[in-house]
Motif scaffolding. Structure first.
Motif, PDB file in Angstrom:
ATOM      1  N   SER A  77     -11.849  -8.291 -15.257  1.00 14.21           N
ATOM      2  CA  SER A  77     -12.541  -9.589 -15.167  1.00 14.21           C
ATOM      3  C   SER A  77     -13.037 -10.867 -15.373  1.00 14.21           C
ATOM      4  O   SER A  77     -13.147 -12.024 -15.193  1.00 14.21           O
ATOM      5  CB  SER A  77     -14.448  -9.222 -15.157  1.00 14.21           C
ATOM      6  OG  SER A  77     -14.686  -8.050 -16.580  1.00 14.21           O
TER       7      SER A  77
ATOM      8  N   TYR B 180      -3.709  -1.957 -14.014  1.00 14.54           N
ATOM      9  CA  TYR B 180      -3.202  -3.398 -13.689  1.00 14.54           C
ATOM     10  C   TYR B 180      -1.862  -3.911 -14.181  1.00 14.54           C
ATOM     11  O   TYR B 180      -1.631  -4.115 -12.847  1.00 14.54           O
ATOM     12  CB  TYR B 180      -4.479  -3.696 -14.342  1.00 14.54           C
ATOM     13  CG  TYR B 180      -4.154  -5.080 -14.236  1.00 14.54           C
ATOM     14  CD1 TYR B 180      -4.678  -5.625 -12.908  1.00 14.54           C
ATOM     15  CD2 TYR B 180      -4.219  -5.714 -14.676  1.00 14.54           C
ATOM     16  CE1 TYR B 180      -5.807  -6.976 -12.716  1.00 14.54           C
ATOM     17  CE2 TYR B 180      -4.269  -8.120 -14.200  1.00 14.54           C
ATOM     18  CZ  TYR B 180      -5.234  -7.999 -13.772  1.00 14.54           C
ATOM     19  OH  TYR B 180      -5.060  -9.269 -12.991  1.00 14.54           O
TER      20      TYR B 180
ATOM     21  N   PHE C 145      -5.283   0.920  -3.085  1.00 16.78           N
ATOM     22  CA  PHE C 145      -6.395   0.039  -3.834  1.00 16.78           C
ATOM     23  C   PHE C 145      -8.237  -0.068  -3.867  1.00 16.78           C
ATOM     24  O   PHE C 145      -8.722  -1.040  -5.005  1.00 16.78           O
ATOM     25  CB  PHE C 145      -6.397  -1.415  -2.216  1.00 16.78           C
ATOM     26  CG  PHE C 145      -5.290  -1.891  -1.965  1.00 16.78           C
ATOM     27  CD1 PHE C 145      -4.683  -2.961  -2.722  1.00 16.78           C
ATOM     28  CD2 PHE C 145      -4.750  -1.532  -1.145  1.00 16.78           C
ATOM     29  CE1 PHE C 145      -3.457  -3.482  -2.812  1.00 16.78           C
ATOM     30  CE2 PHE C 145      -3.176  -2.055  -0.785  1.00 16.78           C
ATOM     31  CZ  PHE C 145      -2.742  -3.091  -0.932  1.00 16.78           C
ATOM     32  N   ASP C 146      -9.006   0.827  -3.813  1.00 19.45           N
ATOM     33  CA  ASP C 146      -9.448   1.347  -4.680  1.00 19.45           C
ATOM     34  C   ASP C 146      -9.600   1.755  -5.847  1.00 19.45           C
ATOM     35  O   ASP C 146     -10.585   0.995  -6.001  1.00 19.45           O
ATOM     36  CB  ASP C 146      -9.905   2.350  -3.591  1.00 19.45           C
ATOM     37  CG  ASP C 146     -10.162   2.277  -2.280  1.00 19.45           C
ATOM     38  OD1 ASP C 146     -10.649   1.067  -1.893  1.00 19.45           O
ATOM     39  OD2 ASP C 146     -10.377   3.489  -0.680  1.00 19.45           O
TER      40      ASP C 146
ATOM     41  N   LEU D 188      -7.590   0.450  -7.569  1.00 24.45           N
ATOM     42  CA  LEU D 188      -7.422  -0.892  -8.746  1.00 24.45           C
ATOM     43  C   LEU D 188      -8.662  -1.782  -8.622  1.00 24.45           C
ATOM     44  O   LEU D 188      -8.678  -2.464  -9.612  1.00 24.45           O
ATOM     45  CB  LEU D 188      -6.068  -1.819  -7.413  1.00 24.45           C
ATOM     46  CG  LEU D 188      -4.368  -0.746  -8.072  1.00 24.45           C
ATOM     47  CD1 LEU D 188      -3.915  -1.782  -6.666  1.00 24.45           C
ATOM     48  CD2 LEU D 188      -4.048  -1.479  -9.007  1.00 24.45           C
ATOM     49  N   ALA D 189      -9.335  -1.485  -7.743  1.00 25.72           N
ATOM     50  CA  ALA D 189     -10.063  -2.624  -7.303  1.00 25.72           C
ATOM     51  C   ALA D 189     -11.661  -2.176  -8.893  1.00 25.72           C
ATOM     52  O   ALA D 189     -11.946  -2.899  -9.631  1.00 25.72           O
ATOM     53  CB  ALA D 189     -11.413  -2.167  -6.225  1.00 25.72           C
ATOM     54  N   ASN D 190     -10.868  -0.524  -9.396  1.00 25.44           N
ATOM     55  CA  ASN D 190     -12.207  -0.221 -10.386  1.00 25.44           C
ATOM     56  C   ASN D 190     -10.761  -0.906 -11.900  1.00 25.44           C
ATOM     57  O   ASN D 190     -12.101  -0.176 -12.868  1.00 25.44           O
ATOM     58  CB  ASN D 190     -12.603   1.137 -10.099  1.00 25.44           C
ATOM     59  CG  ASN D 190     -13.156   1.047  -9.467  1.00 25.44           C
ATOM     60  OD1 ASN D 190     -14.453   0.393  -9.119  1.00 25.44           O
ATOM     61  ND2 ASN D 190     -13.682   2.095  -8.363  1.00 25.44           N
ATOM     62  N   SER D 191      -9.824  -0.494 -11.983  1.00 25.07           N
ATOM     63  CA  SER D 191      -9.680  -0.872 -12.475  1.00 25.07           C
ATOM     64  C   SER D 191      -8.982  -2.077 -13.079  1.00 25.07           C
ATOM     65  O   SER D 191      -8.036  -2.277 -13.763  1.00 25.07           O
ATOM     66  CB  SER D 191      -7.916   0.166 -12.363  1.00 25.07           C
ATOM     67  OG  SER D 191      -8.378   1.522 -12.468  1.00 25.07           O
ATOM     68  N   SER D 192      -9.696  -3.188 -11.827  1.00 23.40           N
ATOM     69  CA  SER D 192      -9.049  -4.642 -12.716  1.00 23.40           C
ATOM     70  C   SER D 192      -9.928  -5.286 -13.205  1.00 23.40           C
ATOM     71  O   SER D 192     -11.471  -5.467 -13.635  1.00 23.40           O
ATOM     72  CB  SER D 192      -8.595  -5.610 -11.447  1.00 23.40           C
ATOM     73  OG  SER D 192      -8.341  -5.024 -10.660  1.00 23.40           O
TER      74      SER D 192
ATOM     75  N   SER E 272       1.061  -1.170  -0.006  1.00 24.94           N
ATOM     76  CA  SER E 272      -0.061  -0.142  -0.254  1.00 24.94           C
ATOM     77  C   SER E 272       0.448   1.057   0.190  1.00 24.94           C
ATOM     78  O   SER E 272       0.685   2.588  -1.031  1.00 24.94           O
ATOM     79  CB  SER E 272      -0.616  -0.045   1.416  1.00 24.94           C
ATOM     80  OG  SER E 272      -2.141   0.902   1.458  1.00 24.94           O
TER      81      SER E 272
END
Length: 228
Positions: free
Chosen positions: A146, A199, A137-138, A140-144, A127
């Motif tokens: 699926s 990512y 991390f927030d 990245l959660a939206n930039s990974s 972090s």
């Protein structure tokens, strides 16, 4: 007894008795039959197991789970440096679930807590490093991605960047992803790299560092088939 205190004779006997474990661990990552006399992967796994013996202590959890981490990371590093680079892939969701169940059933509560503690420490360190690159991390959660095939493509793209010293040096010095150079190196579409740059950058940060052995292992990287 700490493993590093074993006599050379006892260490050799312990390693010999653990060869099936070493083979099975390498086999699960390489996804093919291996031969002790001909395959470098088993030599890498054997050296990694000995390294695990040297560096293990009880705070790192159950020994064989720790050794799996060291072997997996050593093989990933081997693939990164190899001239004939295999196509790498992430484990499927089903494989990950079976692996988690198998590991969980073999560990005591203390061992699980010890390994979780190690992962939490690495996540905290990661972090801090991500913040230097203006990532968190927030974001990245939206930039990974699926889709698994996209994740696998990005994994191999990241490994190509790590192998290229000039690109890795630019990333470390400028804290940015050199999109143009990456496109020239890999022949990848610029829009694709731009879309997934956060990512890709995160994978490069993790996989090029020696500071995140448990996070690397958690990625569950294996040799895959390009058209699978």
């Amino acid at each position: 007894m700490k493993l590093e205190l074993l006599s050379p004779v006892n260490r050799n006997r312990f390693i010999e008795d653990s060869k099936l474990f070493i083979y099975n661990t390498a086999y699960k990552i390489c996804k093919r039959k291996l031969d002790w006399k001909n395959d470098d992967e088993l030599s890498v796994a054997l050296v990694a197991f000995n390294k695990a013996c040297d560096s293990y202590n009880e705070e790192k959890g159950e020994f064989y789970s720790f050794a799996k981490v060291i072997i997996r990371n050593s093989l990933v590093d081997h693939f990164r440096k190899a001239k004939n680079n295999p196509y790498l892939a992430f484990e499927s969701d089903e494989d990950e679930e079976l692996q988690y169940i198998d590991i969980k059933n073999s560990l005591t509560q203390y061992q699980i807590e010890s390994e979780n503690k190690n992962r939490i420490e690495e996540i905290s360190l990661l972090s801090i490093e991500l913040a230097i690159y203006k990532l968190d991390f927030d974001v990245l959660a939206n930039s990974s991605p699926s889709h698994k095939d996209t994740r696998d493509s990005l994994l191999n793209l990241a490994m190509s960047c790590i192998r290229e010293e000039t690109i890795l040096r630019q990333i470390k010095e400028k804290k940015l992803l050199p999109v143009k150079e990456i496109c020239l190196l890999t022949g990848t579409n610029r829009k694709f790299v731009e879309k997934w740059r956060r990512y890709i950058l995160t994978l490069i940060i993790i996989l090029s560092s020696e500071d995140y052995p448990y996070i690397k292992s958690y990625l569950n990287i294996k040799v895959g088939e390009k058209n699978a």
